[in-house]
Design an enzyme around this catalytic site. Structure first.
Site, PDB file in Angstrom:
ATOM      1  N   GLU A 115       0.986   3.842   1.845  1.00  0.00           N
ATOM      2  CA  GLU A 115       1.503   4.233   3.155  1.00  0.00           C
ATOM      3  C   GLU A 115       2.673   3.353   3.575  1.00  0.00           C
ATOM      4  O   GLU A 115       3.684   3.854   4.077  1.00  0.00           O
ATOM      5  CB  GLU A 115       0.416   4.120   4.235  1.00  0.00           C
ATOM      6  CG  GLU A 115      -0.822   4.940   3.975  1.00  0.00           C
ATOM      7  CD  GLU A 115      -1.930   4.157   3.303  1.00  0.00           C
ATOM      8  OE1 GLU A 115      -3.087   4.300   3.738  1.00  0.00           O
ATOM      9  OE2 GLU A 115      -1.655   3.408   2.345  1.00  0.00           O
TER      10      GLU A 115
ATOM     11  N   CYS B 145      -6.153   1.792   5.825  1.00  0.00           N
ATOM     12  CA  CYS B 145      -6.776   0.535   6.246  1.00  0.00           C
ATOM     13  C   CYS B 145      -6.202   0.139   7.608  1.00  0.00           C
ATOM     14  O   CYS B 145      -5.240   0.749   8.089  1.00  0.00           O
ATOM     15  CB  CYS B 145      -6.515  -0.554   5.200  1.00  0.00           C
ATOM     16  SG  CYS B 145      -4.805  -1.152   5.181  1.00  0.00           S
TER      17      CYS B 145
ATOM     18  N   CYS C 235      -2.372  -0.482   7.544  1.00  0.00           N
ATOM     19  CA  CYS C 235      -1.586   0.745   7.441  1.00  0.00           C
ATOM     20  C   CYS C 235      -1.671   1.585   8.709  1.00  0.00           C
ATOM     21  O   CYS C 235      -0.680   2.184   9.125  1.00  0.00           O
ATOM     22  CB  CYS C 235      -2.030   1.547   6.216  1.00  0.00           C
ATOM     23  SG  CYS C 235      -1.601   0.727   4.656  1.00  0.00           S
TER      24      CYS C 235
ATOM     25  N   HIS D 162       0.857  -1.188   0.000  1.00  0.00           N
ATOM     26  CA  HIS D 162       0.000   0.000   0.000  1.00  0.00           C
ATOM     27  C   HIS D 162       0.892   1.237   0.000  1.00  0.00           C
ATOM     28  O   HIS D 162       2.037   1.193   0.476  1.00  0.00           O
ATOM     29  CB  HIS D 162      -0.889   0.016   1.237  1.00  0.00           C
ATOM     30  CG  HIS D 162      -1.956  -1.030   1.227  1.00  0.00           C
ATOM     31  ND1 HIS D 162      -3.042  -0.968   2.074  1.00  0.00           N
ATOM     32  CD2 HIS D 162      -2.122  -2.163   0.493  1.00  0.00           C
ATOM     33  CE1 HIS D 162      -3.821  -2.012   1.863  1.00  0.00           C
ATOM     34  NE2 HIS D 162      -3.280  -2.758   0.913  1.00  0.00           N
TER      35      HIS D 162
END
Length: 151
Positions: free
Chosen positions: A56, A84, A87, A54
């Site tokens: 992040e 999410c 993260c 992801h």
């Protein structure tokens, strides 16, 4: 232009580039306490065949490599979409001081939606959270991406 807008614009640019690569358009930027951009990234889960890639996570990994530490005390994280749960946990573990995000994510969010990771007693560090920063363009990128997939 306010630094919030400048940093979020970089995250939006990363999100747009991710979308052009066929990734869900999410972008992220890590900014040191002195204002220096430490890292920026867009989603690369499909490209890297990595469910943890992801925006992040990629930006946090790169920023930690720059500073030579697993912690980013005093740093800010800008991301185009509510992080999410995975993260959010990484953000807490990295000791990010402030989280700025754009669009809310009722389906997969982990900050203000769903499990609300930062409110759990197991969360040992809670950043300041600022939501809705450039939310409209962030949401528009996501909407266009998913419309093209369905179209």
């Amino acid at each position: 232009m306010h630094p919030f807008s400048n940093h979020m614009q970089i995250a939006l640019n990363e999100a747009a580039a991710a979308g052009e690569r066929g990734e869900v358009p999410v972008g992220s930027v890590v900014v040191a306490a002195n204002g220096e951009i430490l890292a920026q990234a867009g989603n690369r889960t499909r490209e890297l065949n990595d469910p943890t890639a992801h925006a992040e996570i990629l930006a946090l990994r790169a920023a930690c490599a720059v500073v030579g530490s697993e912690r980013l005390a005093g740093a800010d994280l800008y991301v185009t979409l509510e992080p999410c749960p995975m993260c959010a946990a990484a953000i807490a573990n990295a000791r990010i001081a402030r989280l700025y995000y754009g669009a809310s994510d009722p389906k997969s969010g982990g900050v203000e939606q769903g499990p609300c990771v930062f409110t759990h007693p197991q969360c040992h560090h809670v950043p300041e959270v600022y939501e809705g920063i450039r939310a409209e363009p962030a949401a528009a990128l996501l909407k266009r991406f998913f419309e093209r997939l369905r179209g």
